[in-house]
Design a protein around this motif. Structure first.
Motif, PDB file in Angstrom:
ATOM      1  N   LYS A   7      -3.310 -19.031  11.085  1.00  0.00           N
ATOM      2  CA  LYS A   7      -3.520 -17.992  10.071  1.00  0.00           C
ATOM      3  C   LYS A   7      -2.198 -17.691   9.370  1.00  0.00           C
ATOM      4  O   LYS A   7      -1.153 -17.631  10.007  1.00  0.00           O
ATOM      5  CB  LYS A   7      -4.036 -16.708  10.730  1.00  0.00           C
ATOM      6  CG  LYS A   7      -5.352 -16.890  11.459  1.00  0.00           C
ATOM      7  CD  LYS A   7      -5.720 -15.635  12.224  1.00  0.00           C
ATOM      8  CE  LYS A   7      -6.956 -15.893  13.075  1.00  0.00           C
ATOM      9  NZ  LYS A   7      -7.279 -14.744  13.913  1.00  0.00           N
ATOM     10  N   LEU A   8      -2.276 -17.508   8.056  1.00  0.00           N
ATOM     11  CA  LEU A   8      -1.095 -17.143   7.283  1.00  0.00           C
ATOM     12  C   LEU A   8      -0.927 -15.632   7.350  1.00  0.00           C
ATOM     13  O   LEU A   8      -1.805 -14.880   6.924  1.00  0.00           O
ATOM     14  CB  LEU A   8      -1.232 -17.584   5.826  1.00  0.00           C
ATOM     15  CG  LEU A   8      -0.095 -17.169   4.893  1.00  0.00           C
ATOM     16  CD1 LEU A   8       1.237 -17.777   5.334  1.00  0.00           C
ATOM     17  CD2 LEU A   8      -0.421 -17.546   3.464  1.00  0.00           C
ATOM     18  N   CYS A   9       0.187 -15.191   7.909  1.00  0.00           N
ATOM     19  CA  CYS A   9       0.481 -13.759   8.064  1.00  0.00           C
ATOM     20  C   CYS A   9       1.642 -13.386   7.152  1.00  0.00           C
ATOM     21  O   CYS A   9       2.689 -14.023   7.180  1.00  0.00           O
ATOM     22  CB  CYS A   9       0.843 -13.442   9.515  1.00  0.00           C
ATOM     23  SG  CYS A   9      -0.432 -13.933  10.685  1.00  0.00           S
ATOM     24  N   THR A  10       1.443 -12.353   6.356  1.00  0.00           N
ATOM     25  CA  THR A  10       2.457 -11.912   5.407  1.00  0.00           C
ATOM     26  C   THR A  10       2.643 -10.408   5.525  1.00  0.00           C
ATOM     27  O   THR A  10       1.676  -9.667   5.650  1.00  0.00           O
ATOM     28  CB  THR A  10       2.030 -12.247   3.961  1.00  0.00           C
ATOM     29  OG1 THR A  10       1.735 -13.631   3.864  1.00  0.00           O
ATOM     30  CG2 THR A  10       3.112 -11.896   2.960  1.00  0.00           C
ATOM     31  N   VAL A  11       3.894  -9.968   5.469  1.00  0.00           N
ATOM     32  CA  VAL A  11       4.209  -8.538   5.444  1.00  0.00           C
ATOM     33  C   VAL A  11       5.056  -8.289   4.206  1.00  0.00           C
ATOM     34  O   VAL A  11       6.022  -9.003   3.962  1.00  0.00           O
ATOM     35  CB  VAL A  11       4.972  -8.095   6.717  1.00  0.00           C
ATOM     36  CG1 VAL A  11       5.337  -6.621   6.633  1.00  0.00           C
ATOM     37  CG2 VAL A  11       4.153  -8.374   7.968  1.00  0.00           C
ATOM     38  N   ARG A  12       4.663  -7.291   3.415  1.00  0.00           N
ATOM     39  CA  ARG A  12       5.408  -6.946   2.209  1.00  0.00           C
ATOM     40  C   ARG A  12       5.754  -5.466   2.227  1.00  0.00           C
ATOM     41  O   ARG A  12       5.005  -4.654   2.781  1.00  0.00           O
ATOM     42  CB  ARG A  12       4.572  -7.207   0.950  1.00  0.00           C
ATOM     43  CG  ARG A  12       4.199  -8.624   0.737  1.00  0.00           C
ATOM     44  CD  ARG A  12       3.524  -8.890  -0.597  1.00  0.00           C
ATOM     45  NE  ARG A  12       2.576  -7.884  -1.037  1.00  0.00           N
ATOM     46  CZ  ARG A  12       2.305  -7.629  -2.320  1.00  0.00           C
ATOM     47  NH1 ARG A  12       2.897  -8.310  -3.267  1.00  0.00           N
ATOM     48  NH2 ARG A  12       1.423  -6.725  -2.648  1.00  0.00           N
ATOM     49  N   LEU A  13       6.858  -5.125   1.612  1.00  0.00           N
ATOM     50  CA  LEU A  13       7.241  -3.737   1.396  1.00  0.00           C
ATOM     51  C   LEU A  13       7.067  -3.449  -0.091  1.00  0.00           C
ATOM     52  O   LEU A  13       7.654  -4.128  -0.935  1.00  0.00           O
ATOM     53  CB  LEU A  13       8.687  -3.486   1.816  1.00  0.00           C
ATOM     54  CG  LEU A  13       9.207  -2.071   1.544  1.00  0.00           C
ATOM     55  CD1 LEU A  13       8.448  -1.055   2.391  1.00  0.00           C
ATOM     56  CD2 LEU A  13      10.691  -1.998   1.809  1.00  0.00           C
ATOM     57  N   ILE A  14       6.267  -2.462  -0.394  1.00  0.00           N
ATOM     58  CA  ILE A  14       5.988  -2.098  -1.781  1.00  0.00           C
ATOM     59  C   ILE A  14       6.576  -0.708  -2.022  1.00  0.00           C
ATOM     60  O   ILE A  14       6.383   0.203  -1.215  1.00  0.00           O
ATOM     61  CB  ILE A  14       4.469  -2.092  -2.052  1.00  0.00           C
ATOM     62  CG1 ILE A  14       3.882  -3.476  -1.759  1.00  0.00           C
ATOM     63  CG2 ILE A  14       4.172  -1.649  -3.477  1.00  0.00           C
ATOM     64  CD1 ILE A  14       2.377  -3.517  -1.677  1.00  0.00           C
ATOM     65  N   VAL A  15       7.307  -0.555  -3.115  1.00  0.00           N
ATOM     66  CA  VAL A  15       7.895   0.731  -3.458  1.00  0.00           C
ATOM     67  C   VAL A  15       7.145   1.283  -4.675  1.00  0.00           C
ATOM     68  O   VAL A  15       7.019   0.609  -5.691  1.00  0.00           O
ATOM     69  CB  VAL A  15       9.399   0.592  -3.782  1.00  0.00           C
ATOM     70  CG1 VAL A  15       9.999   1.947  -4.123  1.00  0.00           C
ATOM     71  CG2 VAL A  15      10.135  -0.050  -2.616  1.00  0.00           C
ATOM     72  N   GLU A  34      10.159   8.404  -3.775  1.00  0.00           N
ATOM     73  CA  GLU A  34       9.506   7.097  -3.854  1.00  0.00           C
ATOM     74  C   GLU A  34       8.685   6.908  -2.584  1.00  0.00           C
ATOM     75  O   GLU A  34       9.063   7.363  -1.509  1.00  0.00           O
ATOM     76  CB  GLU A  34      10.532   5.981  -3.994  1.00  0.00           C
ATOM     77  CG  GLU A  34      11.260   6.023  -5.316  1.00  0.00           C
ATOM     78  CD  GLU A  34      12.283   4.923  -5.447  1.00  0.00           C
ATOM     79  OE1 GLU A  34      12.874   4.530  -4.420  1.00  0.00           O
ATOM     80  OE2 GLU A  34      12.494   4.459  -6.570  1.00  0.00           O
ATOM     81  N   CYS A  35       7.563   6.232  -2.722  1.00  0.00           N
ATOM     82  CA  CYS A  35       6.680   6.000  -1.584  1.00  0.00           C
ATOM     83  C   CYS A  35       6.826   4.540  -1.143  1.00  0.00           C
ATOM     84  O   CYS A  35       6.719   3.626  -1.960  1.00  0.00           O
ATOM     85  CB  CYS A  35       5.240   6.294  -1.987  1.00  0.00           C
ATOM     86  SG  CYS A  35       4.066   6.106  -0.646  1.00  0.00           S
ATOM     87  N   TYR A  36       7.086   4.344   0.121  1.00  0.00           N
ATOM     88  CA  TYR A  36       7.214   3.001   0.673  1.00  0.00           C
ATOM     89  C   TYR A  36       5.920   2.646   1.397  1.00  0.00           C
ATOM     90  O   TYR A  36       5.463   3.391   2.263  1.00  0.00           O
ATOM     91  CB  TYR A  36       8.407   2.917   1.634  1.00  0.00           C
ATOM     92  CG  TYR A  36       9.712   3.184   0.939  1.00  0.00           C
ATOM     93  CD1 TYR A  36      10.364   2.168   0.251  1.00  0.00           C
ATOM     94  CD2 TYR A  36      10.275   4.455   0.937  1.00  0.00           C
ATOM     95  CE1 TYR A  36      11.555   2.413  -0.411  1.00  0.00           C
ATOM     96  CE2 TYR A  36      11.466   4.711   0.274  1.00  0.00           C
ATOM     97  CZ  TYR A  36      12.095   3.687  -0.389  1.00  0.00           C
ATOM     98  OH  TYR A  36      13.265   3.929  -1.053  1.00  0.00           O
ATOM     99  N   VAL A  37       5.338   1.527   1.009  1.00  0.00           N
ATOM    100  CA  VAL A  37       4.062   1.093   1.561  1.00  0.00           C
ATOM    101  C   VAL A  37       4.261  -0.255   2.251  1.00  0.00           C
ATOM    102  O   VAL A  37       4.836  -1.177   1.672  1.00  0.00           O
ATOM    103  CB  VAL A  37       2.990   0.953   0.451  1.00  0.00           C
ATOM    104  CG1 VAL A  37       1.674   0.449   1.017  1.00  0.00           C
ATOM    105  CG2 VAL A  37       2.795   2.282  -0.272  1.00  0.00           C
ATOM    106  N   LYS A  38       3.782  -0.343   3.470  1.00  0.00           N
ATOM    107  CA  LYS A  38       3.807  -1.613   4.216  1.00  0.00           C
ATOM    108  C   LYS A  38       2.430  -2.252   4.062  1.00  0.00           C
ATOM    109  O   LYS A  38       1.413  -1.646   4.367  1.00  0.00           O
ATOM    110  CB  LYS A  38       4.098  -1.361   5.699  1.00  0.00           C
ATOM    111  CG  LYS A  38       4.064  -2.622   6.535  1.00  0.00           C
ATOM    112  CD  LYS A  38       4.251  -2.270   8.013  1.00  0.00           C
ATOM    113  CE  LYS A  38       4.086  -3.485   8.896  1.00  0.00           C
ATOM    114  NZ  LYS A  38       4.122  -3.105  10.322  1.00  0.00           N
ATOM    115  N   GLU A  39       2.437  -3.474   3.556  1.00  0.00           N
ATOM    116  CA  GLU A  39       1.189  -4.221   3.388  1.00  0.00           C
ATOM    117  C   GLU A  39       1.239  -5.459   4.275  1.00  0.00           C
ATOM    118  O   GLU A  39       2.167  -6.250   4.193  1.00  0.00           O
ATOM    119  CB  GLU A  39       0.995  -4.637   1.932  1.00  0.00           C
ATOM    120  CG  GLU A  39      -0.281  -5.426   1.703  1.00  0.00           C
ATOM    121  CD  GLU A  39      -0.364  -5.977   0.308  1.00  0.00           C
ATOM    122  OE1 GLU A  39      -0.948  -5.291  -0.552  1.00  0.00           O
ATOM    123  OE2 GLU A  39       0.167  -7.080   0.075  1.00  0.00           O
ATOM    124  N   THR A  40       0.251  -5.600   5.118  1.00  0.00           N
ATOM    125  CA  THR A  40       0.141  -6.752   6.012  1.00  0.00           C
ATOM    126  C   THR A  40      -1.131  -7.504   5.656  1.00  0.00           C
ATOM    127  O   THR A  40      -2.196  -6.898   5.537  1.00  0.00           O
ATOM    128  CB  THR A  40       0.063  -6.285   7.488  1.00  0.00           C
ATOM    129  OG1 THR A  40       1.166  -5.448   7.767  1.00  0.00           O
ATOM    130  CG2 THR A  40       0.065  -7.463   8.437  1.00  0.00           C
TER     131      THR A  40
END
Length: 134
Positions: A7-15, A34-40
């Protein structure tokens, strides 16, 4: 990004910028403007599904929003979307605002998704082409 068990697993930080009304911004310290969002995201090609989880990392003392989207293939040319969202806040005013804002944004997201999926006739019928392009 990494591959785990096929499985392809990706974690991003979105501001994102906080878009709260002025009456609620007084509760937010300046360092949290600013709001920091963790997207997995996990893409599973074998089971033909994708799971995306997003949650805010800061301002949790004010509000926590955690959303999970699960896309899975039902049959050829048919995908099922399951959305689970948890919104919690210490103040009822903020929880109600967060819920109303989220509900409004989801309607816009769903309309955009119809266009992305190629449902142009439906988009045209609802007049969404003009809204999305403008």
């Amino acid at each position: 990004r990494k591959i785990e068990e096929g499985k392809l697993c990706t974690v991003r930080l979105i501001v994102k910028k906080q878009k709260l009304p002025k009456t609620l911004m007084m509760f937010v310290p300046s360092k949290h403007r600013e709001c920091y969002v963790k997207e997995t995201s996990i893409i599973d090609p074998v089971n033909q599904e994708c799971i995306i989880t997003a949650e805010n990392l800061n301002c949790r003392f004010i509000s926590l929003v955690k959303e999970t989207l699960r896309y899975r293939r039902v049959k050829m040319c048919e995908t099922l979307l399951e959305r689970t969202t948890k919104i919690s806040a210490k103040l009822e005013t903020i929880q109600n605002y967060s819920y109303e804002k989220y509900s409004k944004n989801i309607k816009t997201t769903d309309k955009g998704m119809m266009c992305v999926l190629g449902l142009l006739d439906e988009c045209t019928r609802q007049g969404l082409n003009r809204q999305i392009n403008s």
